[in-house]
Design a protein around this motif. Sequence first.
Motif, PDB file in Angstrom:
ATOM      1  N   THR A  99       0.838  -1.206   0.000  1.00 34.63           N
ATOM      2  CA  THR A  99       0.000   0.000   0.000  1.00 34.63           C
ATOM      3  C   THR A  99       0.871   1.254   0.000  1.00 34.63           C
ATOM      4  O   THR A  99       0.611   2.204  -0.746  1.00 34.63           O
ATOM      5  N   ASP A 100       1.906   1.253   0.819  1.00 39.24           N
ATOM      6  CA  ASP A 100       2.828   2.393   0.825  1.00 39.24           C
ATOM      7  C   ASP A 100       3.479   2.582  -0.548  1.00 39.24           C
ATOM      8  O   ASP A 100       3.616   3.719  -1.035  1.00 39.24           O
ATOM      9  N   GLU A 101       3.897   1.493  -1.187  1.00 33.49           N
ATOM     10  CA  GLU A 101       4.519   1.586  -2.515  1.00 33.49           C
ATOM     11  C   GLU A 101       3.560   2.177  -3.541  1.00 33.49           C
ATOM     12  O   GLU A 101       3.945   3.041  -4.350  1.00 33.49           O
ATOM     13  N   LEU A 102       2.323   1.737  -3.515  1.00 37.06           N
ATOM     14  CA  LEU A 102       1.337   2.272  -4.455  1.00 37.06           C
ATOM     15  C   LEU A 102       1.093   3.762  -4.203  1.00 37.06           C
ATOM     16  O   LEU A 102       1.002   4.557  -5.134  1.00 37.06           O
ATOM     17  N   PHE A 103       1.024   4.147  -2.936  1.00 41.31           N
ATOM     18  CA  PHE A 103       0.834   5.561  -2.615  1.00 41.31           C
ATOM     19  C   PHE A 103       2.052   6.392  -3.011  1.00 41.31           C
ATOM     20  O   PHE A 103       1.908   7.524  -3.502  1.00 41.31           O
ATOM     21  N   ASP A 104       3.255   5.851  -2.803  1.00 39.38           N
ATOM     22  CA  ASP A 104       4.462   6.572  -3.214  1.00 39.38           C
ATOM     23  C   ASP A 104       4.461   6.821  -4.720  1.00 39.38           C
ATOM     24  O   ASP A 104       4.874   7.892  -5.181  1.00 39.38           O
ATOM     25  N   ARG A 105       3.996   5.830  -5.479  1.00 39.10           N
ATOM     26  CA  ARG A 105       3.950   5.985  -6.930  1.00 39.10           C
ATOM     27  C   ARG A 105       2.979   7.080  -7.329  1.00 39.10           C
ATOM     28  O   ARG A 105       3.243   7.883  -8.218  1.00 39.10           O
ATOM     29  N   VAL A 106       1.831   7.122  -6.661  1.00 41.29           N
ATOM     30  CA  VAL A 106       0.856   8.179  -6.940  1.00 41.29           C
ATOM     31  C   VAL A 106       1.456   9.544  -6.630  1.00 41.29           C
ATOM     32  O   VAL A 106       1.349  10.490  -7.416  1.00 41.29           O
ATOM     33  N   ALA A 107       2.106   9.662  -5.469  1.00 43.68           N
ATOM     34  CA  ALA A 107       2.685  10.942  -5.078  1.00 43.68           C
ATOM     35  C   ALA A 107       3.773  11.375  -6.052  1.00 43.68           C
ATOM     36  O   ALA A 107       3.878  12.554  -6.418  1.00 43.68           O
ATOM     37  N   ALA A 108       4.588  10.425  -6.513  1.00 47.21           N
ATOM     38  CA  ALA A 108       5.663  10.754  -7.450  1.00 47.21           C
ATOM     39  C   ALA A 108       5.095  11.224  -8.782  1.00 47.21           C
ATOM     40  O   ALA A 108       5.576  12.198  -9.368  1.00 47.21           O
ATOM     41  N   GLU A 109       4.083  10.544  -9.283  1.00 46.30           N
ATOM     42  CA  GLU A 109       3.485  10.946 -10.557  1.00 46.30           C
ATOM     43  C   GLU A 109       2.835  12.328 -10.442  1.00 46.30           C
ATOM     44  O   GLU A 109       2.922  13.141 -11.359  1.00 46.30           O
ATOM     45  N   GLU A 129      -8.722   6.978  -5.381  1.00 42.16           N
ATOM     46  CA  GLU A 129      -9.916   6.148  -5.197  1.00 42.16           C
ATOM     47  C   GLU A 129      -9.467   4.839  -4.546  1.00 42.16           C
ATOM     48  O   GLU A 129      -8.810   4.020  -5.171  1.00 42.16           O
ATOM     49  N   VAL A 130      -9.819   4.656  -3.290  1.00 39.46           N
ATOM     50  CA  VAL A 130      -9.253   3.594  -2.464  1.00 39.46           C
ATOM     51  C   VAL A 130      -9.637   2.198  -2.939  1.00 39.46           C
ATOM     52  O   VAL A 130      -8.811   1.279  -2.928  1.00 39.46           O
ATOM     53  N   MET A 131     -10.881   2.004  -3.350  1.00 42.78           N
ATOM     54  CA  MET A 131     -11.326   0.649  -3.670  1.00 42.78           C
ATOM     55  C   MET A 131     -10.533   0.066  -4.841  1.00 42.78           C
ATOM     56  O   MET A 131     -10.060  -1.074  -4.785  1.00 42.78           O
ATOM     57  N   GLY A 132     -10.386   0.845  -5.900  1.00 42.06           N
ATOM     58  CA  GLY A 132      -9.642   0.343  -7.050  1.00 42.06           C
ATOM     59  C   GLY A 132      -8.144   0.345  -6.835  1.00 42.06           C
ATOM     60  O   GLY A 132      -7.437  -0.551  -7.310  1.00 42.06           O
ATOM     61  N   ALA A 133      -7.639   1.329  -6.109  1.00 39.86           N
ATOM     62  CA  ALA A 133      -6.192   1.463  -5.952  1.00 39.86           C
ATOM     63  C   ALA A 133      -5.608   0.421  -5.013  1.00 39.86           C
ATOM     64  O   ALA A 133      -4.545  -0.143  -5.280  1.00 39.86           O
ATOM     65  N   VAL A 134      -6.294   0.150  -3.894  1.00 40.73           N
ATOM     66  CA  VAL A 134      -5.690  -0.760  -2.917  1.00 40.73           C
ATOM     67  C   VAL A 134      -6.639  -1.824  -2.378  1.00 40.73           C
ATOM     68  O   VAL A 134      -6.227  -2.973  -2.194  1.00 40.73           O
ATOM     69  N   ALA A 135      -7.893  -1.488  -2.086  1.00 42.00           N
ATOM     70  CA  ALA A 135      -8.764  -2.432  -1.370  1.00 42.00           C
ATOM     71  C   ALA A 135      -8.993  -3.712  -2.155  1.00 42.00           C
ATOM     72  O   ALA A 135      -9.030  -4.809  -1.583  1.00 42.00           O
ATOM     73  N   ARG A 136      -9.154  -3.590  -3.466  1.00 40.95           N
ATOM     74  CA  ARG A 136      -9.383  -4.777  -4.288  1.00 40.95           C
ATOM     75  C   ARG A 136      -8.089  -5.395  -4.816  1.00 40.95           C
ATOM     76  O   ARG A 136      -8.124  -6.498  -5.353  1.00 40.95           O
ATOM     77  N   ARG A 137      -6.988  -4.713  -4.679  1.00 44.66           N
ATOM     78  CA  ARG A 137      -5.732  -5.198  -5.248  1.00 44.66           C
ATOM     79  C   ARG A 137      -4.799  -5.803  -4.213  1.00 44.66           C
ATOM     80  O   ARG A 137      -4.279  -6.910  -4.394  1.00 44.66           O
ATOM     81  N   VAL A 138      -4.566  -5.075  -3.148  1.00 51.29           N
ATOM     82  CA  VAL A 138      -3.495  -5.459  -2.229  1.00 51.29           C
ATOM     83  C   VAL A 138      -3.755  -6.795  -1.531  1.00 51.29           C
ATOM     84  O   VAL A 138      -2.874  -7.674  -1.538  1.00 51.29           O
TER      85      VAL A 138
END
Length: 354
Positions: A99-109, A129-138
């Motif tokens: 989750t942290d890695e995905l958020f870091d990527r969003v922040a960098a972009e 959007e939490v559901m698509g970004a992490v809740a259904r993936r991680v």
Amino acid sequence: MELPTITAAPGTPDCGPPVRGDDGWVVTRHADVVAALTDPRCVVPSVDPDAPPGTLGWLRAFVCRFSPPGSHPARRSIGVAALDRVDPRDLSRAAARLTDELFDRVAAEASTGGSARTGGVDRGPRLLEVMGAVARRVPVRVLADRLGLADPTAAVAAVTAVAAAYHPGADPDAVARADRAVAALVAMSPSAPDEVTANRIGLLVQASDATAGLIGGAVRHGLAAPAGLRTSGLLAEVLRLDPPVRATRRVATVAIDLGGRTIRAAEPLLLRFDAANRDPAVHPAPDRFVVGRAGGALTFGAGPRGCPGERHALALAEGVVDVVRRRCRRVDLPVPYAPHPTLRVPTRIEVILR
């Protein structure tokens, strides 16, 4: 500490004796739901045992979730053995890292003027959007890796397609997509007998909608909660007050008495976790959020068919929600939910990444 207020979801019935509904009996009291869950005369609805190999029907025929009493214990033990090799603490740490890695990527972009589209990200920099970004993936990706699937990232989309048609009654197009997804998941899985492969996939399916719904509920209700409220305590009361699994089904094999009502053989039962979790006979002031409340929730079931992955699901959810609470703040927008007769899973929850 001001704790969240979580009102009953629309359509949650009041507690009372079993009543006849459109499709059998609706069971709402805590004691009656537990009685039905633990009575061997109340069984899960049957599924086709002769579906073609590698299809959704084949998966249903082999997973413990839909197995008849004679084969259920052995099949459940397969899932229990697989989960016994997975440390819930490791799952929680891995879910938090991803989750942290995905958020870091969003922040960098966002900081470099990129598209800021990672999974479910859209509508401007740092709006996520939490559901698509992490809740259904991680959760599915982490668990697929620990269960030995060859491509955990690709497994996410396949498991999501299977989950969409997992319960009988799905439309033909969803079933066709699920058939293809089951075949893909079988190909990704370590070589094993059909029962082992099917129940490994079944664990992933069970971790899909239900865990995503729990994460969504915890994010919706928990971002405004005090920092002193531990995520484990938040999850426990979200499970009770806004359960991602609202109900489950059983069928009486013989005439039984349940809550003062006579249920005839072959009559279906809809066991309402959402109502039973607010039963004042078990939970005084049932609508209040109470940390460490005794009695817990029925959302993971009870008895011999209780969910074998409860600790693992909570660990995955805690890893994700801890990071969301630390790195995001809420956006005051409506939260829509997917239409479903027994599940309550948000389709969209937007937050702002700090």
